[in-house]
Design a protein around this motif. Structure first.
Motif, mmCIF file in Angstrom:
data_model
loop_
_atom_site.group_PDB
_atom_site.id
_atom_site.type_symbol
_atom_site.label_atom_id
_atom_site.label_comp_id
_atom_site.label_asym_id
_atom_site.label_seq_id
_atom_site.Cartn_x
_atom_site.Cartn_y
_atom_site.Cartn_z
ATOM 1 N N GLU A 9 45.539 46.730 47.237
ATOM 2 C CA GLU A 9 44.929 46.147 48.446
ATOM 3 C C GLU A 9 43.852 47.099 48.986
ATOM 4 O OE1 GLU A 9 45.411 43.196 49.448
ATOM 5 O OE2 GLU A 9 47.078 42.723 48.136
ATOM 6 N N PRO A 10 42.830 46.601 49.681
ATOM 7 C CA PRO A 10 42.679 45.193 50.040
ATOM 8 C C PRO A 10 42.034 44.365 48.914
ATOM 9 C CG PRO A 10 40.904 46.461 51.001
ATOM 10 C CD PRO A 10 41.807 47.455 50.312
ATOM 11 N N MET A 11 42.391 43.078 48.889
ATOM 12 C CA MET A 11 41.869 42.114 47.924
ATOM 13 C C MET A 11 41.204 40.994 48.704
ATOM 14 S SD MET A 11 42.003 40.783 44.645
ATOM 15 C CE MET A 11 43.522 41.246 43.798
ATOM 16 N N ASP A 12 40.080 40.480 48.222
ATOM 17 C CA ASP A 12 39.456 39.361 48.930
ATOM 18 C C ASP A 12 39.460 38.103 48.066
ATOM 19 O OD1 ASP A 12 37.365 39.658 47.151
ATOM 20 O OD2 ASP A 12 35.974 40.490 48.604
ATOM 21 N N GLU A 13 39.068 36.989 48.666
ATOM 22 C CA GLU A 13 39.137 35.687 48.009
ATOM 23 C C GLU A 13 38.172 35.593 46.824
ATOM 24 O OE1 GLU A 13 40.829 31.677 48.116
ATOM 25 O OE2 GLU A 13 41.386 33.682 48.756
ATOM 26 N N VAL A 14 37.023 36.233 46.939
ATOM 27 C CA VAL A 14 36.039 36.148 45.861
ATOM 28 C C VAL A 14 36.567 36.794 44.590
ATOM 29 C CG1 VAL A 14 33.745 36.909 45.127
ATOM 30 C CG2 VAL A 14 34.060 35.960 47.405
ATOM 31 N N ARG A 21 39.564 31.914 37.864
ATOM 32 C CA ARG A 21 38.690 30.900 37.263
ATOM 33 C C ARG A 21 37.719 31.470 36.236
ATOM 34 N NH1 ARG A 21 36.724 28.230 42.929
ATOM 35 N NH2 ARG A 21 38.702 27.333 43.612
ATOM 36 N N ARG A 22 37.616 32.807 36.172
ATOM 37 C CA ARG A 22 36.669 33.480 35.286
ATOM 38 C C ARG A 22 35.225 33.083 35.589
ATOM 39 N NH1 ARG A 22 39.246 36.219 31.503
ATOM 40 N NH2 ARG A 22 37.348 36.517 30.288
ATOM 41 N N GLN A 23 34.970 32.704 36.805
ATOM 42 C CA GLN A 23 33.615 32.394 37.263
ATOM 43 C C GLN A 23 33.620 32.422 38.780
ATOM 44 O OE1 GLN A 23 33.129 28.465 35.606
ATOM 45 N NE2 GLN A 23 33.824 27.479 37.464
#
Length: 377
Positions: A9-14, A21-23
């Motif tokens: 952490e921290p981790m974000d949505e992007v 999704r590998r994209q």
């Protein structure tokens, strides 16, 4: 996304969605382009973006000479990385740049062969179509077991007064690539054209049927354009399977027309299968030669030209859809039977027609469906 490391952490949505999704999405791409990562030759800091649920990052461009091949990303939530630490990251990208350069050359050559083969396959000339099919099979770009092939066409339809830019092509590319991964290797090839994407799918037992593939393309496209939904909507058309790969151009033509019908008639659904479009299959091929519904039944011209007659047109179309059943029509329109008869009488008067005449009913019905297909004048 090529590779990722373990992340505390921290981790974000992007980051999370990029790994899953590998994209990434067109909105994220647009954000980073605006920040200037494509022009960068040295590591740069990118700001946080609450709207995209994204933390600050260090972006290290990976270049081989002047050729930009990718980026190394490091989340720096508290912006505590020092210049020395960033420089240490930069020194590790030399070998990575060379590896990506070699991979890029290989992938680009394969992609170019596939693109050229599909263009030939979808050309007008039979010799070109046969040559395109041979190229795809000999280069092992698609399975050579003789399974039928179906064309799936995806389009992004802009809302009124909106022009789509390169992000639309990126969205189409990402959706088609995602569906190819879902289908499996050598089961499909794709091409992105100026206003639509094409997916050519092997139709074999035990694999997802073309309609399911089209649904997946639609879902992938809707996910990709989630932030663009206010300016565009997705439609997908599906042709019929062809037993010979060299004949898939006919399936492609059907898929293009099916997608066009879905654009004009949202009631058909975002996914339109050519084999399930009924009378619209015929009308879509006539629509380029017939200017409007009044050309099929000239008596409708008076009704079409006055917007206040719209309730009469809707009543007539519903009445004909219900095979002339007055009771069902009245229920469908929530009208009293007397009001229904009055409207139908007005239609007869204005259009100079007789609804008891079978030929007249057929002409009127075709004219109304064609008018829907042609859309507003």
């Amino acid at each position: 996304m090529v590779v990722y490391s373990e992340q505390l952490e921290p981790m974000d949505e992007v980051r999370r969605l990029s790994i899953l999704r590998r994209q990434t999405t067109p909105e994220v791409i647009a954000f980073f382009r605006q920040v200037g990562i494509v022009r960068a030759t040295e590591p740069i800091r990118t700001p946080a973006c609450a709207e995209l649920k994204m933390l600050p990052r260090i972006c290290v461009p990976i270049r081989h000479g002047d050729l930009l091949l990718g980026f190394a990303w490091l989340i720096d939530a508290d912006q505590s990385m020092t210049d020395e630490e960033i420089a240490a990251v930069s020194t590790t990208t030399t070998d990575l740049a060379l590896a990506l350069y070699r991979e890029n050359l290989t992938g680009e050559l394969r992609s170019q062969r596939e693109t050229e083969a599909i263009r030939l396959l979808l050309a007008d000339e039979r010799d070109a179509q046969r040559h395109g099919a041979t190229s795809l099979l000999e280069d092992n770009l698609i399975s050579a077991d003789g399974a039928p092939t179906t064309a799936v066409v995806a389009r992004l339809v802009p809302r009124p007064d909106v022009r789509l830019d390169d992000l639309a092509r990126i969205a189409l590319e990402q959706a088609l690539v995602a569906s190819r991964r879902w289908i499996g290797p050598r089961e499909a090839v794709h091409l992105v054209r100026y206003d639509h994407g094409v997916l050519l799918v092997r139709d074999r037992q035990g694999h997802a049927p073309p309609l399911a593939v089209a649904e997946h393309v639609n879902d992938a496209l809707r996910t990709t354009i989630r932030g663009l939904s206010s300016v565009a909507r997705a439609v997908v058309g599906v042709g019929r399977p062809r037993s010979e790969l060299s004949e898939v151009r006919m399936s492609y033509d059907e898929a293009v027309l099916a997608a066009r019908i879905a654009v004009q008639l949202p009631v058909v659904g975002p996914v339109a299968s050519w084999s399930q479009l009924g009378i619209y299959r015929v009308l879509s091929q006539l629509s380029s030669e017939v200017t409007n519904g009044a050309s099929v039944h000239p008596g409708l011209e008076e009704l079409f030209k006055d917007p206040s007659n719209q309730p009469l047109l809707e009543t007539l179309e519903t009445y004909l859809d219900m095979a002339g059943n007055a009771r069902v029509t009245a229920e469908r329109l929530n009208l009293h039977r007397t009001s229904l008869y009055y409207r139908l009488q007005r239609v007869e008067q204005l259009a100079g027609t007789d609804l008891k005449n079978g030929n007249e009913r057929l002409s009127l019905h075709l004219a109304l469906k064609l008018a829907r297909l042609k859309g507003p004048a």
